[in-house]
Motif scaffolding. Structure first.
Motif, PDB file in Angstrom:
ATOM      1  N   UNK A 192       0.810  -1.217   0.000  1.00 17.47           N
ATOM      2  CA  UNK A 192       0.000   0.000   0.000  1.00 17.47           C
ATOM      3  C   UNK A 192       0.849   1.275   0.000  1.00 17.47           C
ATOM      4  N   UNK A 193       2.145   1.148  -0.184  1.00 21.98           N
ATOM      5  CA  UNK A 193       3.025   2.321  -0.184  1.00 21.98           C
ATOM      6  C   UNK A 193       2.625   3.322  -1.269  1.00 21.98           C
ATOM      7  N   UNK A 194       2.064   2.846  -2.383  1.00 18.73           N
ATOM      8  CA  UNK A 194       1.641   3.768  -3.441  1.00 18.73           C
ATOM      9  C   UNK A 194       0.517   4.684  -2.954  1.00 18.73           C
ATOM     10  N   UNK A 195      -0.332   4.180  -2.067  1.00 19.18           N
ATOM     11  CA  UNK A 195      -1.386   5.013  -1.495  1.00 19.18           C
ATOM     12  C   UNK A 195      -0.790   6.097  -0.593  1.00 19.18           C
ATOM     13  N   UNK A 196       0.230   5.731   0.140  1.00 17.62           N
ATOM     14  CA  UNK A 196       0.908   6.715   0.982  1.00 17.62           C
ATOM     15  C   UNK A 196       1.533   7.802   0.111  1.00 17.62           C
ATOM     16  N   UNK A 197       2.070   7.403  -1.022  1.00 18.29           N
ATOM     17  CA  UNK A 197       2.631   8.370  -1.962  1.00 18.29           C
ATOM     18  C   UNK A 197       1.542   9.314  -2.477  1.00 18.29           C
ATOM     19  N   UNK A 198       0.388   8.761  -2.814  1.00 18.45           N
ATOM     20  CA  UNK A 198      -0.756   9.560  -3.257  1.00 18.45           C
ATOM     21  C   UNK A 198      -1.173  10.569  -2.190  1.00 18.45           C
ATOM     22  N   UNK A 199      -1.105  10.153  -0.921  1.00 17.83           N
ATOM     23  CA  UNK A 199      -1.545  11.008   0.182  1.00 17.83           C
ATOM     24  C   UNK A 199      -0.569  12.148   0.470  1.00 17.83           C
ATOM     25  N   UNK A 200       0.604  12.096  -0.176  1.00 19.29           N
ATOM     26  CA  UNK A 200       1.665  13.102  -0.014  1.00 19.29           C
ATOM     27  C   UNK A 200       2.345  13.031   1.353  1.00 19.29           C
ATOM     28  N   UNK A 201       2.231  11.895   2.033  1.00 20.84           N
ATOM     29  CA  UNK A 201       2.934  11.691   3.299  1.00 20.84           C
ATOM     30  C   UNK A 201       4.429  11.602   3.026  1.00 20.84           C
ATOM     31  N   UNK A 202       5.214  12.058   3.976  1.00 21.22           N
ATOM     32  CA  UNK A 202       6.671  12.011   3.824  1.00 21.22           C
ATOM     33  C   UNK A 202       7.235  10.611   3.994  1.00 21.22           C
ATOM     34  N   UNK A 203       6.511   9.747   4.717  1.00 20.94           N
ATOM     35  CA  UNK A 203       6.995   8.377   4.930  1.00 20.94           C
ATOM     36  C   UNK A 203       5.805   7.457   5.206  1.00 20.94           C
ATOM     37  N   UNK A 204       6.038   6.160   5.010  1.00 22.45           N
ATOM     38  CA  UNK A 204       5.013   5.155   5.285  1.00 22.45           C
ATOM     39  C   UNK A 204       5.664   3.947   5.936  1.00 22.45           C
ATOM     40  N   UNK A 205       4.948   3.371   6.878  1.00 22.56           N
ATOM     41  CA  UNK A 205       5.377   2.163   7.568  1.00 22.56           C
ATOM     42  C   UNK A 205       4.154   1.252   7.620  1.00 22.56           C
ATOM     43  N   UNK A 206       4.354  -0.031   7.338  1.00 24.11           N
ATOM     44  CA  UNK A 206       3.200  -0.936   7.301  1.00 24.11           C
ATOM     45  C   UNK A 206       2.962  -1.601   8.649  1.00 24.11           C
ATOM     46  N   UNK A 207       1.695  -2.007   8.826  1.00 27.20           N
ATOM     47  CA  UNK A 207       1.315  -2.828   9.983  1.00 27.20           C
ATOM     48  C   UNK A 207       1.857  -4.221   9.759  1.00 27.20           C
ATOM     49  N   UNK A 208       2.161  -5.013  10.740  1.00 29.57           N
ATOM     50  CA  UNK A 208       2.225  -4.640  12.145  1.00 29.57           C
ATOM     51  C   UNK A 208       3.383  -3.676  12.400  1.00 29.57           C
ATOM     52  N   UNK A 209       3.250  -2.892  13.458  1.00 25.23           N
ATOM     53  CA  UNK A 209       4.242  -1.870  13.779  1.00 25.23           C
ATOM     54  C   UNK A 209       5.585  -2.538  14.079  1.00 25.23           C
ATOM     55  N   UNK A 210       6.581  -2.190  13.296  1.00 25.54           N
ATOM     56  CA  UNK A 210       7.958  -2.631  13.521  1.00 25.54           C
ATOM     57  C   UNK A 210       8.690  -1.446  14.146  1.00 25.54           C
ATOM     58  N   UNK A 211       9.111  -1.556  15.406  1.00 22.98           N
ATOM     59  CA  UNK A 211       9.746  -0.421  16.078  1.00 22.98           C
ATOM     60  C   UNK A 211      10.963   0.144  15.338  1.00 22.98           C
ATOM     61  N   UNK A 212      11.747  -0.707  14.722  1.00 27.99           N
ATOM     62  CA  UNK A 212      12.939  -0.230  14.016  1.00 27.99           C
ATOM     63  C   UNK A 212      12.549   0.563  12.774  1.00 27.99           C
ATOM     64  N   UNK A 213      11.638   0.025  11.976  1.00 24.06           N
ATOM     65  CA  UNK A 213      11.212   0.744  10.755  1.00 24.06           C
ATOM     66  C   UNK A 213      10.493   2.040  11.090  1.00 24.06           C
ATOM     67  N   UNK A 214       9.637   2.009  12.091  1.00 30.55           N
ATOM     68  CA  UNK A 214       8.924   3.227  12.476  1.00 30.55           C
ATOM     69  C   UNK A 214       9.897   4.280  12.981  1.00 30.55           C
ATOM     70  N   UNK A 215      10.829   3.887  13.815  1.00 31.04           N
ATOM     71  CA  UNK A 215      11.811   4.838  14.344  1.00 31.04           C
ATOM     72  C   UNK A 215      12.664   5.423  13.226  1.00 31.04           C
ATOM     73  N   UNK A 216      13.110   4.596  12.290  1.00 33.11           N
ATOM     74  CA  UNK A 216      13.895   5.103  11.159  1.00 33.11           C
ATOM     75  C   UNK A 216      13.107   6.121  10.339  1.00 33.11           C
ATOM     76  N   UNK A 217      11.837   5.824  10.068  1.00 34.29           N
ATOM     77  CA  UNK A 217      10.999   6.743   9.289  1.00 34.29           C
ATOM     78  C   UNK A 217      10.801   8.057  10.031  1.00 34.29           C
ATOM     79  N   UNK A 218      10.488   7.981  11.308  1.00 34.30           N
ATOM     80  CA  UNK A 218      10.256   9.187  12.107  1.00 34.30           C
ATOM     81  C   UNK A 218      11.534  10.003  12.244  1.00 34.30           C
ATOM     82  N   UNK A 219      12.651   9.343  12.489  1.00 33.02           N
ATOM     83  CA  UNK A 219      13.918  10.071  12.611  1.00 33.02           C
ATOM     84  C   UNK A 219      14.268  10.797  11.321  1.00 33.02           C
ATOM     85  N   UNK A 220      14.082  10.140  10.184  1.00 30.51           N
ATOM     86  CA  UNK A 220      14.368  10.784   8.908  1.00 30.51           C
ATOM     87  C   UNK A 220      13.525  12.029   8.695  1.00 30.51           C
ATOM     88  N   UNK A 221      12.252  11.924   9.000  1.00 31.54           N
ATOM     89  CA  UNK A 221      11.344  13.057   8.824  1.00 31.54           C
ATOM     90  C   UNK A 221      11.660  14.171   9.824  1.00 31.54           C
TER      91      UNK A 221
END
Length: 139
Positions: free
Chosen positions: A103-132
């Protein structure tokens, strides 16, 4: 002694966490913790369970970053992200949580700066948030 960069750094980063599911909000906050990286200020969370409150808080400019759950009902986070990006000048960065990696293409459509998929992966979420956040604070 504090440097000029330290003087410009905010005391806290205000992160709005939106999901109609309180467990998802808890997972996001637990995954990130209070201070995900020593180079960034501590995080202050604002939990939101409804779309109208997200819009209210974003309009009030009290948020540095929004994490929106694309699986929320009745108002999905990706639709909200698109609306916020279309309607708010200088909209804070947004990270969307998608139902699956495809569903990353939908996140791109929404103009979000980053996307992370469920289930929440703490490492991926932290990397995305830190980058932003690093980009936001550097600006």
């Amino acid at each position: 002694m504090r440097s000029v960069a330290d003087a410009k750094r905010p005391a806290v980063v205000r992160v709005l966490v939106y999901s109609s599911d309180s467990d998802t909000r808890s997972q996001v906050m637990l995954a990130l913790g209070r201070r995900p990286h020593p180079d960034l200020p501590p995080i202050e969370y604002l939990e939101v369970a409804t779309g109208p409150v997200v819009i209210e808080k974003m309009d009030a400019a009290v948020v540095d970053l929004a994490i929106l759950d694309g699986e929320s009902a009745p108002t999905g986070g990706m639709g909200l992200a698109k609306q916020l990006k279309d309607e708010i000048a200088d909209c804070p960065p947004i990270v969307v949580l998608t139902g699956r990696p495809d569903d990353a293409w939908l996140a791109n459509w929404s103009r979000a700066e980053a996307a992370v998929s469920h289930p929440i992966d703490p490492i991926r979420l932290t990397e995305a948030v830190l980058g932003v956040l690093r980009n936001r604070i550097a600006a």
